[in-house]
Design an enzyme around this catalytic site. Structure first.
Site, PDB file in Angstrom:
ATOM      1  N   ARG A 215     -13.629  -5.862  16.007  1.00 50.57           N
ATOM      2  CA  ARG A 215     -14.339  -5.655  17.273  1.00 50.57           C
ATOM      3  C   ARG A 215     -15.453  -4.653  17.036  1.00 50.57           C
ATOM      4  O   ARG A 215     -15.260  -3.450  17.107  1.00 50.57           O
ATOM      5  CB  ARG A 215     -13.362  -5.124  18.326  1.00 50.57           C
TER       6      ARG A 215
ATOM      7  N   SER B 200      -8.679 -11.877  27.691  1.00 47.01           N
ATOM      8  CA  SER B 200      -8.250 -10.697  28.457  1.00 47.01           C
ATOM      9  C   SER B 200      -7.905 -11.157  29.858  1.00 47.01           C
ATOM     10  O   SER B 200      -8.661 -11.921  30.466  1.00 47.01           O
ATOM     11  CB  SER B 200      -9.397  -9.687  28.544  1.00 47.01           C
TER      12      SER B 200
ATOM     13  N   LYS C  93     -12.671   2.201  25.024  1.00 53.82           N
ATOM     14  CA  LYS C  93     -13.542   1.167  25.598  1.00 53.82           C
ATOM     15  C   LYS C  93     -14.368   1.849  26.674  1.00 53.82           C
ATOM     16  O   LYS C  93     -13.817   2.343  27.662  1.00 53.82           O
ATOM     17  CB  LYS C  93     -12.722   0.034  26.190  1.00 53.82           C
TER      18      LYS C  93
END
Ligand SMILES: Cc1ncsc1CCOP(=O)(O)O
Ligand SMILES: C=C1C=NC(C(F)(F)F)=NC1=N
Ligand SMILES: [Mg+2]
Length: 211
Positions: A40, A112, A141
């Protein structure tokens, strides 16, 4: 395609989640017993284009050698170019239907989801697993929404969702068990592993509290 046990300790990392060399960090996490990895590369200082692809390829080799599934966050083109084992899409990312059209049936596709509606839509669209969170407060995040807690996993199970579910967000050794107890098949972790002084030990400690 992945089996449920492979979701147990699902490590996620990009170059900006660790002060170490990302390849060294992943090697240590693999040694410590992670069961799945997601690349990511996002946010501040994230690498782009060729730099991102090169790093992804080197991390993919480490996963392949260890028999750990290699999943790419968000970037469908990169996932396809690399022949990744899977792709993860957020609610604001490429719609699952479009991803499924481009990816072979052998690719694991994760979504998600934190509400019953999002989860049911994902099931309908052919998702292979769900990422539910943020479970707890997280600073990893930048645009994370308010924590929803493990009770969200319990709610999804009570709603009849049988897909593999991993909890994500602020998870460490002290709260991982509560996510599993709520009905998750695994926990997804970034900083509790990527920022640990001893990454291998951090991954091993998490494995020890999971099973
Ligand atoms: C990518 C993502 N999605 C929800 S929370 C989060 C970040 C998780 O990072 P950490 O495990 O360091 O809290
Ligand atoms: C935003 C995300 C939410 N969940 C997951 C996973 F843990 F893989 F399900 N990955 C993400 N990148
Ligand atoms: Mg996303």
């Amino acid at each position: 395609m992945m089996n449920k046990e492979q979701y147990l300790l699902y490590f996620i990392m990009g170059s900006n989640n660790t002060d170490k060399d990302p390849e060294e960090a992943l090697r240590e996490a693999v040694q410590g017993g992670i069961t799945c990895f997601q690349f990511r590369e996002k946010g501040e200082d994230a690498r782009e284009a060729s730099g991102k692809k090169e790093l992804a390829q080197r991390l993919q080799v480490i996963c392949r050698e260890a028999g750990v599934p290699f999943i790419v966050n968000d970037d469908v083109d990169l996932a396809l170019e690399l022949g990744a084992d899977g792709i993860h899409a957020g609610q604001e990312d490429t719609p699952l239907r479009d991803i499924k059209k481009r990816c072979s049936g052998s690719m694991t596709v994760g979504v998600s989801a934190k509400t019953k509606a999002e989860a049911e839509q994902a099931v309908q669209d052919g998702a292979d697993y769900l990422g539910a969170g943020p479970m707890f407060a997280t600073s990893t995040k930048e645009d994370a929404e308010a924590p929803v807690g493990p009770e969200t996993v319990r709610m999804l199970r009570q709603s009849g969702i049988t897909l593999p579910i991993v909890g994500i967000g602020g998870i460490g050794t002290e709260n991982a068990a509560s996510v599993m107890e709520a009905g998750a098949d695994g926990v997804s972790v970034i900083s509790a592993i990527s920022r640990a002084p001893d990454i291998q030990q951090a991954a091993q400690s998490l494995r020890n509290v999971l099973r």
